[in-house]
Design a protein around this motif. Sequence first.
Motif: not given
Length: 135
Positions: A83-101, A122-128
């Motif tokens: 739900d949070e991702l969906q809400k933020r996508m609509m607010q900011k019109e973003m298509q990329l999620l960068l995961i810093k795990a 969403l496109d997904v990227g992993i931070a290294t």
Amino acid sequence: MDFKARQIIKPELNMTQLIDVVLLLLIFFMITSSFVVQPGLKVTLPKSSSQESQPENQLKLIVTKDNAVYLDNQRVRIENLRDELQKRMMQKEMQLLLIKADENVIHGFVVHIMDIARSLHLDVGIATRALNPDN
């Protein structure tokens, strides 16, 4: 003849004002240096020899070593992540999620987050972090 010795005026530099200015500058820099500290979460990213830059307009998701999830520096329960991702996508019109795990996070947990993101298209990227040639 009555000769009087002339009074010779020796020029002096008054150091009081100079010391005041230096102390004020010292106090100013001590106070403002505490504002420079960058807030953030402590995450040790895994090392990688290949890196590519990511676009600026992206959602950032941080997973700490104790599996706490933060979306744009706000803690989110994993049950509410979709739900949070969906809400933020609509607010900011973003298509990329960068995961810093953190490198100690269980692989399956990160895959679960990636599945949630991909279900929202969403496109997904992993931070290294960069792999040092010395290591």
